[in-house]
Write an enzyme that holds these catalytic residues in place. Structure first.
Site, PDB file in Angstrom:
ATOM      1  N   ARG A  51      42.296  -6.423  52.908  1.00  0.00           N
ATOM      2  CA  ARG A  51      42.867  -5.103  52.706  1.00  0.00           C
ATOM      3  C   ARG A  51      42.837  -4.656  51.246  1.00  0.00           C
ATOM      4  O   ARG A  51      42.195  -3.690  50.893  1.00  0.00           O
ATOM      5  CB  ARG A  51      44.314  -5.050  53.225  1.00  0.00           C
ATOM      6  CG  ARG A  51      44.832  -3.631  53.301  1.00  0.00           C
ATOM      7  CD  ARG A  51      46.141  -3.523  54.057  1.00  0.00           C
ATOM      8  NE  ARG A  51      46.013  -4.028  55.416  1.00  0.00           N
ATOM      9  CZ  ARG A  51      47.045  -4.122  56.257  1.00  0.00           C
ATOM     10  NH1 ARG A  51      48.250  -3.751  55.879  1.00  0.00           N
ATOM     11  NH2 ARG A  51      46.877  -4.592  57.472  1.00  0.00           N
ATOM     12  N   HIS A  97      38.303   0.782  61.658  1.00  0.00           N
ATOM     13  CA  HIS A  97      39.478   0.586  60.803  1.00  0.00           C
ATOM     14  C   HIS A  97      40.742   1.065  61.506  1.00  0.00           C
ATOM     15  O   HIS A  97      41.147   2.215  61.358  1.00  0.00           O
ATOM     16  CB  HIS A  97      39.266   1.381  59.505  1.00  0.00           C
ATOM     17  CG  HIS A  97      40.160   0.973  58.373  1.00  0.00           C
ATOM     18  ND1 HIS A  97      40.031  -0.227  57.721  1.00  0.00           N
ATOM     19  CD2 HIS A  97      41.197   1.609  57.780  1.00  0.00           C
ATOM     20  CE1 HIS A  97      40.942  -0.319  56.773  1.00  0.00           C
ATOM     21  NE2 HIS A  97      41.664   0.773  56.784  1.00  0.00           N
ATOM     22  N   TYR A 141      39.730  20.708  56.153  1.00  0.00           N
ATOM     23  CA  TYR A 141      39.064  21.708  55.302  1.00  0.00           C
ATOM     24  C   TYR A 141      37.874  21.149  54.552  1.00  0.00           C
ATOM     25  O   TYR A 141      36.884  21.820  54.343  1.00  0.00           O
ATOM     26  CB  TYR A 141      40.041  22.257  54.259  1.00  0.00           C
ATOM     27  CG  TYR A 141      41.245  22.944  54.833  1.00  0.00           C
ATOM     28  CD1 TYR A 141      41.090  24.116  55.577  1.00  0.00           C
ATOM     29  CD2 TYR A 141      42.512  22.437  54.639  1.00  0.00           C
ATOM     30  CE1 TYR A 141      42.188  24.754  56.116  1.00  0.00           C
ATOM     31  CE2 TYR A 141      43.623  23.075  55.172  1.00  0.00           C
ATOM     32  CZ  TYR A 141      43.457  24.235  55.911  1.00  0.00           C
ATOM     33  OH  TYR A 141      44.532  24.853  56.429  1.00  0.00           O
TER      34      TYR A 141
END
Lengths: 837, 163
Positions: A51, A97, A141
């Site tokens: 991680r 993931h 966006y």
């Protein structure tokens, strides 16, 4: 069983199966120690190996690797159109993931931010955040695709160059590491906090890094210093200046080191140099501009940084520009230096070169990092070459079949036509021509156009090419130097394509600019008033004032306030300020505000961190801290302590202990002695003792001292003086009675005596308030409780014998004297003398 | 939690006011779930220790795997159990590895983890208070160094690595 020290087998009990089940159905017992230990290990190890830490080979954490791999699978290369970030995030989450979407999006955004990544791996389209800490627009966006340079991480991934592993639901494969032609770990750096360990690798310049790698390829024995010749240090995307090289080499050698990174700023002069402006163009890496400006504004408001008159952020899409206007007459260098000192205009970057080597976290030196990179590249190139070789051989094998078939084409056709199905045709071909299964299959699938003459030539040509290719590839595999040659050639290509100039300047250690270098060491007058106001005045000003004839009082003060202490000091001198509580503070003379002649100055409490009920008892002026100089402390209870002055050299802002006081005792005075000399202590009940300071042995800084004078009940020391030749002792008591007596009249005793009578205390006189040493031409000021003060020349007080009742110096009815100070004036002659020295 | 348990906290704890017979920690079956479990247990140990001493704290055991073959579904709660199940069910199986409780339908969660008739619970007990104290200090304390040493020393015992 679960002894922390010896617990090699504990975790086996962790297995639920081995825990006895109690009567309660479906319930087993578990020890909290075991549960905590096992769960914590699961978590911490997972965070460490999968991680928070990057792999040494490709410099990527799993989340980054998965994002790039997913984008590669989606074909989102630099030459394709941008795609919505949400699609990428969705793909990464769903396939590889299984964690939070924001975490994935943030990781992706960072790779597209030009202030975070030295060489951005993602091209973003839309609002991707700013150095002001604004975050990127929501992922619905923004759009993204991989940057061109990112191909350097993914190239050859489909050539069996790296290992794959099953994804979380075991339905797909994901890469354990990327082929990583790009030396990404050092190139873009990494930061991550795992459990019990953290990494913080700064980014570097591609050209320098490639040069260092080549240096190591050419000379595997190269030392870290050799590599450092090429790799000069971190190169941050935000530019700035690295101050001092020591930390860099230290980090490269040991894996840990601290470097200071400061902003790049210039000073512009306006109005013929009377007004200066600081313009900041570059900030240290990872400093939030908006927060920095807020911080500067706050410090300026709180007067922690003085000299700033205006602060504006004029940054725009073209670049950064922070404008700091300096007050007229202030020194911009000094302000800039303070900004470096107190704000994030200069930060310390603690380098920790921690990365995963074969899934084990290790702190690495520079050479080790490059070594593991090369080892990885060696494997990748080897596997790629092997892959290509296999491909060539497979193709050559088929072409060999074609060639035989074409040589015997009539027979082949006959055989095929005679067969009842494809299977039989294949078997017969194999039988007749000794074809392999693959060859036979390829022949059956061959198109008729292959039978033309031209095609025949093409096959021969291709075969010949494959033969030379096979030889070439085999040679590579047999020859490690050739593999290193390829590694070298490929990174040089990357360097030529993407290399750029260094952005972060590296400077030899600029010693933190010494403020004293910027401030002229000139004599000044420092005054401290009875009310606690301190100020500094250029000597010129003082002189003019004096000639102007406005009395001899050099400081304009509040009503009832007057100058109690005046020092001729130099800007670079230090003042040691001792308080009643036995603490000492220091202040540089130049830190005392210079104010106009009519201003009061600043309260001492606001300059040093003195407590509210703390009072200044003595100020000692010093510069050299010579070994001869000593301080003699005198307390209310008659204790004296002698300590070398140089033990007071290092004093922090909050002050240090100067003497340890007994309960109910307080510090009365501190005398600076150059070598031993005689001193006199005077008490409230009219006693005085004269002894030589050599009677007091040297003690440490925080010692509590020895008896100076044995006091009668309820008596207390009120003052102490140093005896010079011709000194008289001036004594004043509560009711305005006082006397002046030559020191010679006091018997020289050993310390710790009861002393002799100094003033015969009567109802008329009241108790002694103060003693001072004086010469004939001194003046003193006597202050009463109600604030009346008189000033008188010492010569007006008649010199009389020791054990006398004294004379009336001041009329006090219904009032009492509280203190007496010498009008400690600096004579202009003395100043001029000093100046010529 | 303090309100829900009703027993107050720290020195003011009063076990007679407890509102539940069993307090069951149920976190995701992945490593983050394990981490959350250690944090909750630390809280209980430091502030509500009588709950542990009194045997009120339990840990739920959600299944780690669902093995399906056709319409048959069997849950496995550990890796050895998964191997046994796979051996029984033969070839044509699909395995689902549960990473979070949210992956299960409500009725699945009930039948596998919550139904008192069929669930498995672990009752949290304390063996050695001194050892436990030391351990909590190492794992949750402010000093990093002992934590790193602990991890390095015990790295080989790790059960589940989240990859």
């Amino acid at each position: 069983m679960s002894d922390i020290v010896n617990d090699d087998e504990i975790l086996e009990t962790e297995n639920i199966d081995s825990i006895e089940t109690d009567d309660n159905q479906g319930i087993s017992n578990i020890y909290i120690e075991d549960e905590i230990k096992a769960s914590y290990l699961d978590y911490s190890m997972s965070v460490i190996v999968s991680r928070a830490l990057p792999d040494v080979r490709d410099g990527l954490k799993p989340v980054h690797r998965r994002i790039l791999f997913a984008m590669n699978e989606m074909g989102m290369t630099y030459d394709k159109a941008y795609k919505k970030s949400a699609r990428i995030v969705g793909e990464v989450l769903g396939k590889y993931h299984p964690h939070g979407d924001t975490a994935v999006y943030h990781a992706m955004v960072r790779m597209a931010q030009n202030f975070n990544y030295r060489y951005m791996l993602i091209q973003g389209h839309g609002n991707f955040g700013s150095v002001d800490g604004d975050s990127a627009a929501a992922m619905r966006y923004t759009e993204a695709r991989m940057a061109k340079i990112t191909t350097g991480l993914l190239d050859d991934i489909d050539k069996n160059t790296i290992d794959f592993a099953k994804n979380f639901d075991e339905t797909l494969e994901e890469p354990k590491v990327l082929p990583a032609k790009l030396p990404n770990l050092l190139l873009n750096g990494a930061a991550g906090i795992a459990v019990g360990m953290a990494t913080n690798i700064p980014p570097h310049n591609l050209c320098e890094l490639v040069d260092a790698i080549q240096c190591l390829i050419e000379n595997p024995e190269a030392s870290i210093e050799d590599l450092y010749e090429h790799l000069k240090g971190p190169d941050f995307p935000t530019g700035g200046i690295i101050n001092g090289m020591g930390g860099i080499l230290e980090a490269y050698k040991t894996g840990r080191g601290k470097i200071r990174v400061r902003a790049k700023a210039e000073i512009i002069e306006k109005d013929q140099g009377s007004k200066q402006t600081i313009i900041v163009h570059e900030l240290p890496y990872q400093v939030n501009k908006a927060r920095l400006i807020e911080n500067i504004a706050e410090l300026a408001k709180d007067k922690k940084i003085t000299g700033i008159s205006d602060l504006r952020d004029e940054s725009d899409r073209d670049g950064m520009r922070i404008v700091i206007e300096i007050k007229r007459g202030e020194n911009a260098e000094v302000v800039l230096n303070t900004l470096f000192k107190f704000t994030d205009m200069e930060v310390t970057f603690g380098i920790i070169l921690l990365a995963l080597v074969k899934n084990i976290p290790r702190v690495l030196n520079l050479k080790e990092i490059l070594h593991y990179y090369l080892e990885h590249r060696f494997e990748v190139i080897t596997r790629r070459t092997q892959f290509e070789l296999n491909k060539c051989e497979a193709r050559a094998h088929i072409l060999e079949g074609f060639r035989i078939a074409l040589d015997h084409i009539e027979q082949v056709i006959k055989t095929i036509r005679a067969s009842k199905d494809a299977q039989e045709a294949k078997e017969r071909l194999i039988e007749q021509f000794k074809f392999s299964d693959i060859q036979a299959k390829a022949i059956l699938e061959m198109r008729l156009q292959r039978l033309t003459n031209m095609e025949r030539n093409k096959i021969d040509e291709e075969y010949a090419f494959l033969m030379t290719e096979i030889i070439r590839l085999k040679e590579i595999l047999a020859n490690p130097t050739m593999i290193y040659g390829i590694i070298s050639k490929e990174i040089v290509e990357i360097k030529e394509q993407f290399g750029d100039n260094r952005r972060t300047e590296i400077q030899a250690d600029i010693k933190e600019i010494n403020l004293e270098d910027l401030i002229k060491d000139e004599p000044v007058i420092v005054t401290l008033t009875n009310g606690g106001y301190i100020k500094r005045m250029p000597i010129e000003q003082y002189r003019t004032q004096k000639r102007g004839g406005r009395g001899s009082n050099a400081t304009s003060t509040l009503e009832d306030d007057f100058v109690e202490n005046m020092y001729l000091a130099s800007n670079h001198d230090t003042l040691l300020i001792f308080t009643n509580l036995g603490k000492v503070f220091n202040i540089k003379v130049y830190e005392i505000p210079t104010v106009g002649k009519n201003a009061r100055g600043k309260l001492v409490q606001n300059l040093i961190q003195m407590g509210e009920d703390e009072k200044v008892r003595a100020i000692i002026q010093t510069r050299e801290y010579s070994e001869l100089e000593q301080l003699l402390f005198v307390t209310r209870k008659g204790i004296v302590k002698k300590t070398a002055l140089n033990l007071y050299k290092n004093i922090n802002r909050s002050g240090i202990r100067a003497i340890t006081l007994k309960e109910d005792d307080d510090l009365v005075n501190v005398l600076k002695l150059e070598g031993d000399c005689e001193v006199v202590l005077g008490t409230k009940l009219g006693f005085a003792i004269r002894f030589n300071s050599s009677d007091v042995s040297h003690t440490g800084r925080t010692a509590s001292g020895v008896i100076g004078i044995k006091l009668r009940n309820s008596d207390g020391v009120v003052g102490s003086i140093k005896v010079d030749e011709g000194t008289s002792i001036l004594t004043i008591a509560e009711k305005g009675i006082g006397k002046r007596t030559k020191v010679d009249n006091y018997l020289l005793q050993k310390r710790s005596g009861k002393g002799v009578i100094n003033l015969k205390i009567t109802e008329n006189s009241g108790t002694v308030v103060a003693i001072k040493s004086c010469m004939d031409d001194d003046e003193v000021m006597i202050i009463t409780k109600s604030g009346t003060l008189i000033r008188t020349a010492v010569k007006n007080i008649r010199s009389i014998g020791r054990a006398t009742q004294g004379v009336r110096i001041m009329n006090v009815t219904d009032d009492c004297v509280t203190s007496m100070v010498k009008v400690d004036e600096v004579k202009v002659d003395e100043i001029e003398e000093n100046e010529t020295i | 939690m303090i309100t829900a348990f009703g027993v107050n906290i720290g020195d003011d704890i009063d076990l007679t006011k407890i509102r539940y017979g069993k307090i069951i920690i149920m976190t995701d079956a992945d490593v983050d779930g394990a981490h959350i479990r250690t944090l909750i247990l630390t809280f209980f140990y430091r502030y509500l220790k009588p709950l542990i001493d009194g045997g009120h704290i339990y840990i739920a055991q959600p299944p780690l795997y669902k093995v399906s073959a056709g319409k048959r579904e069997v849950y496995a709660y550990s890796d050895p159990e998964l191997q046994r199940v796979l051996a029984q069910m033969g070839d044509k199986t699909t395995i689902q590895r549960y990473k979070g409780l949210g992956e299960m339908n409500p009725e699945q969660l009930w039948s596998t983890t919550m139904d008192p008739e069929s669930r498995t619970l672990l009752k949290v007990t304390l063996e050695d208070a001194i050892v436990a104290d030391q351990l909590f200090d190492i794992l949750m304390g402010e000093k990093v160094e002992p934590r790193r040493e602990f991890i390095e020393k015990h790295a080989k015992y790790v059960r589940n690595l989240d990859i």
